[in-house]
Write an enzyme that holds these catalytic residues in place. Structure first.
Site, PDB file in Angstrom:
ATOM      1  N   ASP A   1       0.835  -1.181   0.000  1.00  0.00           N
ATOM      2  CA  ASP A   1       0.000   0.000   0.000  1.00  0.00           C
ATOM      3  C   ASP A   1       0.879   1.243   0.000  1.00  0.00           C
ATOM      4  OD1 ASP A   1      -2.681   0.264  -0.061  1.00  0.00           O
ATOM      5  OD2 ASP A   1      -3.034  -0.243   2.019  1.00  0.00           O
TER       6      ASP A   1
ATOM      7  N   ASP B   1      -3.414   4.555  -1.722  1.00  0.00           N
ATOM      8  CA  ASP B   1      -4.384   4.945  -0.709  1.00  0.00           C
ATOM      9  C   ASP B   1      -5.099   6.237  -1.122  1.00  0.00           C
ATOM     10  OD1 ASP B   1      -4.864   4.186   2.228  1.00  0.00           O
ATOM     11  OD2 ASP B   1      -4.423   6.314   2.433  1.00  0.00           O
TER      12      ASP B   1
ATOM     13  N   GLU C   1      -7.243   3.427  -4.692  1.00  0.00           N
ATOM     14  CA  GLU C   1      -8.377   3.363  -3.758  1.00  0.00           C
ATOM     15  C   GLU C   1      -9.187   4.661  -3.888  1.00  0.00           C
ATOM     16  OE1 GLU C   1      -9.185   2.669   1.002  1.00  0.00           O
ATOM     17  OE2 GLU C   1      -7.827   4.222   0.320  1.00  0.00           O
TER      18      GLU C   1
ATOM     19  N   HIS D   1      -8.662  -4.719   5.354  1.00  0.00           N
ATOM     20  CA  HIS D   1      -8.394  -4.365   6.751  1.00  0.00           C
ATOM     21  C   HIS D   1      -9.278  -3.218   7.245  1.00  0.00           C
ATOM     22  CE1 HIS D   1      -6.343  -1.508   4.292  1.00  0.00           C
ATOM     23  NE2 HIS D   1      -6.180  -0.723   5.344  1.00  0.00           N
ATOM     24  N   ASP D   2     -10.094  -2.634   6.358  1.00  0.00           N
ATOM     25  CA  ASP D   2     -11.000  -1.548   6.762  1.00  0.00           C
ATOM     26  C   ASP D   2     -12.444  -2.018   6.874  1.00  0.00           C
ATOM     27  OD1 ASP D   2      -8.907   0.301   6.724  1.00  0.00           O
ATOM     28  OD2 ASP D   2      -9.268   0.849   4.627  1.00  0.00           O
TER      29      ASP D   2
HETATM   30  C1  NOJ Z   1      -7.404   3.816   3.614  1.00  0.00           C
HETATM   31  C2  NOJ Z   1      -6.691   2.787   4.410  1.00  0.00           C
HETATM   32  O1  NOJ Z   1      -7.007   1.516   3.909  1.00  0.00           O
HETATM   33  C3  NOJ Z   1      -7.111   2.967   5.838  1.00  0.00           C
HETATM   34  O2  NOJ Z   1      -6.697   1.903   6.664  1.00  0.00           O
HETATM   35  C4  NOJ Z   1      -6.570   4.287   6.323  1.00  0.00           C
HETATM   36  O3  NOJ Z   1      -7.047   4.548   7.629  1.00  0.00           O
HETATM   37  C5  NOJ Z   1      -7.014   5.430   5.407  1.00  0.00           C
HETATM   38  N1  NOJ Z   1      -6.941   5.107   4.013  1.00  0.00           N
HETATM   39  C6  NOJ Z   1      -6.124   6.625   5.627  1.00  0.00           C
HETATM   40  O4  NOJ Z   1      -4.817   6.316   5.182  1.00  0.00           O
END
Ligand code: NOJ
Length: 418
Positions: free
Chosen positions: A71, A141, A199, A274-275
């Site tokens: 990432d 990201d 993303e 992971h989110d």
């Molecule tokens: C997306 C990431 O996947 C997430 O984990 C993060 O908190 C935010 N972007 C900010 O970097």
């Protein structure tokens, strides 16, 4: 080749360095790592303090040379890195005061993640340099946030009951975003054989997202778009559960499958990362009777799409959310903690008395918090699921004695075998 690849996302804090054979046996084509850069971990590595070094907990740069993809977080940095003064002075949740200069800096995420100023050519050339250093296929990201509306206006107040107001029109798909990504392509990507994924949260509008992917634009191979990830959330917060129908789910998947296919638009399919909370809980049924069947059914849903497939660690085992009975102290994620504290503050202010326990929020967190994806992988029935003999950074889900990798490997009826 990249179109038919299966990409496996590994979250280093919760995986296990000695388990690389496990990945080999899964047959994944590409490993994608959440960040291992040096970081104070205010947002678990999405706050980078040194873009050219790895965190000692995860190994050395030489170890990195043997790996593939990570990432890349370049919308913002760690506040331990470089501080850049903002041009305007605003007060509010996205602006943090700096006492040394008396000015404020912008942070779309937590205050320890100041946004980088992409309009500054020196910043951009630093980012190209960092990308050359890692030579990795990046997932970039929040790439749609790197260019903000000129003048950095405040978002209008549309809902007085909410602390946060919608601001995506000012922070996504900004005026220079495609110029900067094309420049990235020329400066870095065109010189290597890399898979590029962007993303793109906060916006679902397909025609706006198309520009990032259509081959003639020479930007990304595909996106992590958020329509399926957002449709079970309330508009105030992705941590709050909303009700949905199967018809809506089918419509979203169908729309993206067909969208501009003849023009070369290509999708990345993911149902976990992971989110996001675990998919068996969000999208199907995690009761003892249905859990394994649900996990397999969701795998069919993913692999029968014409997409590049992304699998998140533990999805192949049908891991599920930790129980509703866990208290707020077990939620490690900064997003959960901030939301909890904010609501606590608002409640105290409204009631003018001592805080009462917020069962309603924990009901939603039990379904939707990011923490559920971040518990350590449960390898076996040993202490802490075989993750560590020390103290794990997060508690291992309670079901590890009866639901773990060792027990599933070799069982031809298991989710893992499927
Ligand atoms: C997306 C990431 O996947 C997430 O984990 C993060 O908190 C935010 N972007 C900010 O970097």
């Amino acid at each position: 080749m990249w179109k038919s690849a299966t990409v496996y996302q590994l979250y280093p804090a919760s995986h296990h360095i000695a388990k690389l054979d496990y990945l080999k046996n899964l047959g994944v084509d590409v490993i994608w790592l959440s960040p291992i850069y040096r970081s104070p971990l205010a947002d678990m590595g999405y706050d980078i303090s040194n873009y050219k070094d790895s965190d000692a907990r995860y190994g050395t740069i030489e170890d990195w040379d043997r790996l593939l993809a990570m990432d890349l977080v370049v919308n913002h940095t760690s506040d331990k890195y470089i501080w850049r003064p903002g041009k305007s002075v605003f007060q509010g949740s996205a602006w943090e005061h700096d006492s040394t200069t008396g000015e404020y800096y912008l942070h779309l995420f937590v205050s320890k993640q100041p946004d980088l100023n992409w309009d500054n050519p020196v910043v951009r050339s630093d980012i190209w340099d960092n990308m050359q250093f890692w030579r990795a296929s990046p997932q970039i990201d929040v790439i749609n946030c790197i260019s903000k509306t000129d003048g950095l206006p405040d978002a209008p107040l549309v809902d007085r009951m909410q602390y946060y107001q919608p601001a995506s029109m000012y922070i996504t798909n900004g005026p220079q975003v495609h110029k900067y990504i094309k420049q990235m392509h020329t400066e870095v990507l065109s010189q290597h054989d890399l898979i590029m994924v962007g993303e793109t949260p906060f916006t679902h509008e397909a025609s706006g997202l198309a520009a990032y992917v259509l081959p003639q634009n020479r930007e990304f191979n595909m996106l992590f778009q958020f329509e399926l990830m957002d449709f079970d959330s309330r508009s105030e917060s992705p941590l709050l559960k909303n009700f949905w129908t199967l018809g809506e789910l089918k419509a979203i998947i169908g729309r993206w499958q067909r969208f501009m296919r003849d023009d070369g638009f290509w999708n990345a399919a993911y149902i976990e990362n992971h989110d996001q909370a675990r998919s068996v809980v969000r999208f199907w049924n995690d009761t003892a009777q249905w859990r394994a069947v649900s996990a397999k059914m969701l795998i069919i849903l993913e692999i029968t799409q014409m997409v590049t497939l992304y699998v998140y660690q533990g999805q192949e085992l049908g891991l599920k959310n930790f129980p509703r009975t866990w208290r707020i102290e077990e939620y490690d994620d900064v997003a959960s903690q901030i939301y909890w504290n904010l609501t606590e503050y608002q409640r105290q202010k409204a009631q003018g008395k001592e805080a009462v326990e917020m069962f309603d929020i924990l009901d939603s967190f039990a379904q939707k918090a990011r923490d559920h994806a971040r518990t350590p992988i449960q390898w076996n029935a040993g202490a802490h699921g075989g993750f560590t003999t020390g103290t794990p950074y997060m508690r291992v889900n309670d079901d590890y004695p009866e639901w773990n990798a060792e027990q599933q490997i070799g069982d031809e009826t298991s989710v893992h075998a499927f």
